[in-house]
Design a protein around this motif. Structure first.
Motif, PDB file in Angstrom:
ATOM      1  N   UNK A   1       1.220  -1.345   0.008  1.00 23.62           N
ATOM      2  CA  UNK A   1      -0.071  -0.016  -0.058  1.00 23.62           C
ATOM      3  C   UNK A   1       0.683   1.556  -0.024  1.00 23.62           C
ATOM      4  N   UNK A   2       2.182   1.143   1.212  1.00 20.86           N
ATOM      5  CA  UNK A   2       2.751   2.853   0.789  1.00 20.86           C
ATOM      6  C   UNK A   2       3.848   2.747  -0.587  1.00 20.86           C
ATOM      7  N   UNK A   3       4.631   1.303  -1.304  1.00 16.10           N
ATOM      8  CA  UNK A   3       4.372   2.074  -2.150  1.00 16.10           C
ATOM      9  C   UNK A   3       3.924   2.313  -3.779  1.00 16.10           C
ATOM     10  N   UNK A   4       2.465   2.057  -3.501  1.00 18.13           N
ATOM     11  CA  UNK A   4       1.200   2.678  -4.316  1.00 18.13           C
ATOM     12  C   UNK A   4       0.911   3.957  -4.135  1.00 18.13           C
TER      13      UNK A   4
ATOM     14  N   UNK B   1      10.740   8.823  12.447  1.00 14.59           N
ATOM     15  CA  UNK B   1       9.557   9.078  11.553  1.00 14.59           C
ATOM     16  C   UNK B   1       8.150   9.129  12.542  1.00 14.59           C
ATOM     17  N   UNK B   2       7.825  10.755  12.888  1.00 15.36           N
ATOM     18  CA  UNK B   2       6.978  10.910  13.813  1.00 15.36           C
ATOM     19  C   UNK B   2       5.709  10.687  13.419  1.00 15.36           C
ATOM     20  N   UNK B   3       5.194   9.781  14.943  1.00  9.52           N
ATOM     21  CA  UNK B   3       2.973   9.830  14.404  1.00  9.52           C
ATOM     22  C   UNK B   3       2.804   9.045  13.279  1.00  9.52           C
ATOM     23  N   UNK B   4       3.339   7.825  12.742  1.00  3.53           N
ATOM     24  CA  UNK B   4       2.900   7.489  11.596  1.00  3.53           C
ATOM     25  C   UNK B   4       1.139   6.788  12.956  1.00  3.53           C
ATOM     26  N   UNK B   5       0.588   6.467  11.629  1.00  5.19           N
ATOM     27  CA  UNK B   5      -1.147   5.974  11.948  1.00  5.19           C
ATOM     28  C   UNK B   5      -0.969   4.502  11.144  1.00  5.19           C
ATOM     29  N   UNK B   6      -2.150   3.951  11.693  1.00 12.08           N
ATOM     30  CA  UNK B   6      -1.619   2.580  11.348  1.00 12.08           C
ATOM     31  C   UNK B   6      -3.604   2.392  11.507  1.00 12.08           C
TER      32      UNK B   6
ATOM     33  N   UNK C   1      12.158  -2.392   5.638  1.00  8.49           N
ATOM     34  CA  UNK C   1      11.777  -2.794   4.330  1.00  8.49           C
ATOM     35  C   UNK C   1      11.686  -1.591   3.318  1.00  8.49           C
ATOM     36  N   UNK C   2      10.894  -1.136   3.469  1.00  5.53           N
ATOM     37  CA  UNK C   2      11.183  -0.106   2.529  1.00  5.53           C
ATOM     38  C   UNK C   2      11.864   1.353   2.777  1.00  5.53           C
ATOM     39  N   UNK C   3      11.983   1.414   4.117  1.00  4.11           N
ATOM     40  CA  UNK C   3      14.247   2.006   3.583  1.00  4.11           C
ATOM     41  C   UNK C   3      14.988   0.610   2.849  1.00  4.11           C
ATOM     42  N   UNK C   4      14.531  -0.177   2.854  1.00  4.42           N
ATOM     43  CA  UNK C   4      15.959  -0.959   2.434  1.00  4.42           C
ATOM     44  C   UNK C   4      15.333  -0.599   0.596  1.00  4.42           C
ATOM     45  N   UNK C   5      14.312  -0.733   0.153  1.00  5.91           N
ATOM     46  CA  UNK C   5      13.848  -0.988  -1.163  1.00  5.91           C
ATOM     47  C   UNK C   5      14.764   0.903  -1.586  1.00  5.91           C
ATOM     48  N   UNK C   6      14.338   1.551  -0.659  1.00  2.00           N
ATOM     49  CA  UNK C   6      14.405   3.042  -0.424  1.00  2.00           C
ATOM     50  C   UNK C   6      16.002   3.050  -1.411  1.00  2.00           C
ATOM     51  N   UNK C   7      16.776   2.582  -0.631  1.00  2.00           N
ATOM     52  CA  UNK C   7      18.579   2.388  -0.857  1.00  2.00           C
ATOM     53  C   UNK C   7      18.753   1.623  -2.015  1.00  2.00           C
ATOM     54  N   UNK C   8      17.429   0.834  -2.555  1.00  2.00           N
ATOM     55  CA  UNK C   8      18.181   0.741  -3.932  1.00  2.00           C
ATOM     56  C   UNK C   8      17.731   1.397  -5.380  1.00  2.00           C
ATOM     57  N   UNK C   9      16.867   3.021  -5.147  1.00  2.00           N
ATOM     58  CA  UNK C   9      16.605   3.558  -5.464  1.00  2.00           C
ATOM     59  C   UNK C   9      15.068   3.924  -5.754  1.00  2.00           C
TER      60      UNK C   9
ATOM     61  N   UNK D   1      12.648   5.280  -3.866  1.00  2.00           N
ATOM     62  CA  UNK D   1      12.021   5.955  -2.702  1.00  2.00           C
ATOM     63  C   UNK D   1      10.695   5.801  -3.002  1.00  2.00           C
ATOM     64  N   UNK D   2      10.037   6.503  -0.917  1.00  2.00           N
ATOM     65  CA  UNK D   2       9.213   6.300  -1.003  1.00  2.00           C
ATOM     66  C   UNK D   2       9.599   8.251   0.313  1.00  2.00           C
ATOM     67  N   UNK D   3       8.353   8.973  -0.726  1.00  2.00           N
ATOM     68  CA  UNK D   3       8.645  10.106   0.295  1.00  2.00           C
ATOM     69  C   UNK D   3       7.261   9.465   2.575  1.00  2.00           C
ATOM     70  N   UNK D   4       7.723  10.081   2.908  1.00  2.00           N
ATOM     71  CA  UNK D   4       7.370  10.818   3.770  1.00  2.00           C
ATOM     72  C   UNK D   4       6.249  10.929   4.140  1.00  2.00           C
ATOM     73  N   UNK D   5       6.103  11.403   3.636  1.00  3.05           N
ATOM     74  CA  UNK D   5       3.862  11.996   2.752  1.00  3.05           C
ATOM     75  C   UNK D   5       3.314  10.578   2.322  1.00  3.05           C
ATOM     76  N   UNK D   6       4.663   9.637   1.734  1.00  2.32           N
ATOM     77  CA  UNK D   6       3.994   8.964   1.112  1.00  2.32           C
ATOM     78  C   UNK D   6       3.597   7.023   1.983  1.00  2.32           C
TER      79      UNK D   6
END
Length: 430
Positions: free
Chosen positions: A59-62, A244-249, A266-274, A276-281
């Motif tokens: 969902x985050x990647x989407x 990351x502050x105040x993450x909501x689920x 996992x998303x941070x690891x993917x981000x290091x491979x190109x 990228x995921x913004x904090x907003x996403x």
């Protein structure tokens, strides 16, 4: 081939059982042009939490703008939910068309004297074909059982391997010790890749660390001391993790905080491979994640909850959640499990909390434990147990036994929760 014919063919392949090993699926994929080789994977293995972590990541990647395939099992509400792109199920037409290709390929394999792929192998091949057609940027892939010899482990282009909580389950297939089971789960780790893991018991952690060293992998782990500002709740939960502050689920259960933190790693690891995921996403994706059948509220007054707790670790986590959310409230259970699960342990942990327990036999499952046998297993831990003749009767009896302020909890095998929800919603509409 029609959709109905495709489903009938896939159902027929279930008679081949569950075969550990990759030779058969490799042969079928080779005959179909190895569609998996054109894709990039985030591969998830573990005992509990795989589905939730898959849902958070995809969902985050989407939300970050990527076209994301996801493959998960078992299906709870619709068969086609196993294979999704950007959270939309594969269409009936696409499933039928691609299954016909698989049918013809399987027939050719048999004609050449080879084994026919099993049901899970067929479904996995179907997913790879569909994701290739859909030009997915990334595919989030969940193992069926174990990892090393699981059909999904045919992939060679894994970017990040994710290991959720590992505990005792499927011992007949994966081993009789935590070290043996962890070895099977860690089998998804590919050389020179990135690995992220939940906090594990020492035996499992040692296996993961050793495997990463042997395969020259960068390994990260959820840093529990970086979790803070945690607020639990049924509708919304929030926490801060690292920077990351105040993450909501919106997924309920005390264990979902750790699952979400693993997804962040996992998303941070993917981000290091190109990728990228913004904090907003990240914020938006975690908040928008839905994963039904895992501590899902169906009704209020009385509260009616579904949960797929079906092994030792899941039972322990469910107990923790019940004590956190509902201290002092009267509990009524509907309980159904498969015969190859540790249902005696599950009963010993959860049954003492209940005012009344109604056992059911999960429908249309050859591995199901009868309601009567389950009731006998529960009795030493709670004598207020009764076997129900059907799911419909269990829902009726639970509602009759419950007061408005009570909690009705249906749990155990994921395989019956979809049908139970249909019964509950159907009764409500009437």
């Amino acid at each position: 081939m029609t959709y109905e014919e495709a489903r009938a063919f896939i159902a027929e392949t279930a008679t081949y059982g569950y075969r550990l090993g990759l030779d058969c699926i490799r042969e079928m994929l080779a005959r179909l042009g190895n569609p998996q080789d054109s894709q990039r994977f985030i591969h998830i293995a573990g005992t509990n939490g795989k589905g939730s972590v898959l849902a958070y990541i995809s969902t985050v990647l989407k939300e970050a703008g990527y076209r994301v395939g996801r493959y998960s099992s078992p299906a709870i509400y619709s068969y086609r939910e196993r294979i999704q792109v950007n959270e939309e199920n594969i269409s009936r037409a696409d499933l039928a068309r691609l299954t016909e290709r698989i049918f013809r390929t399987g027939r050719g394999m048999v004609a050449d004297g080879l084994l026919h792929p099993t049901c899970f192998e067929v479904e996995t091949v179907l997913a790879f074909l569909y994701f290739q057609e859909q030009n997915c940027d990334l595919v989030v892939l969940e193992t069926g059982m174990g990892g090393l010899t699981d059909a999904t482990n045919v992939v060679n282009t894994t970017l990040v391997s994710v290991l959720t909580s590992i505990s005792m389950d499927h011992m007949g297939f994966l081993g009789n010790t935590l070290e043996e089971i962890a070895t099977m789960k860690a089998g998804i780790i590919k050389p020179d890749s990135r690995v992220v893991s939940a906090r594990q018991q020492p035996e499992a952690e040692a296996v993961i660390e050793r495997t990463c060293q042997e395969r020259n992998c960068v390994c990260g782990q959820v840093e529990e001391d970086q979790l803070r500002d945690i607020k639990y709740g049924m509708a919304v939960q929030s926490f801060s993790y690292k920077q990351y502050e105040n993450l909501t689920i919106r997924l309920a259960g005390v264990h979902q905080i750790a699952n979400a933190a693993l997804a962040v790693e996992a998303l941070e690891a993917v981000g290091k491979l190109g990728y990228s995921v913004t904090e907003e996403a990240l914020h938006r994706g975690l908040a928008n994640t839905i994963w039904r059948g895992r501590f899902t509220v169906l009704e209020e007054n009385p509260l009616f909850i579904l949960d797929g707790a079906h092994n030792r670790d899941a039972a322990d986590r469910l107990l923790e959640t019940l004590k956190k959310y509902f201290p002092g409230r009267r509990m009524i259970y509907i309980m159904g499990v498969l015969a190859d699960k540790e249902y005696t342990y599950i009963a010993s942990v959860l049954a003492p909390l209940a005012a009344k327990i109604f056992t059911v036999m999960t429908p249309d499952n050859p591995r199901a434990l009868s309601a009567e046998d389950l009731a006998q297993a529960v009795k030493p831990y709670n004598s207020r147990v009764q076997a129900a003749e059907s799911l419909t009767q269990a829902v009726k009896m639970a509602r009759e036994a419950a007061e408005p302020e009570d909690v009705i909890l249906a749990f155990g095998s994921l395989s019956y929760l979809g049908e139970l929800e249909r019964i509950v919603k159907g009764n409500r509409s009437k």
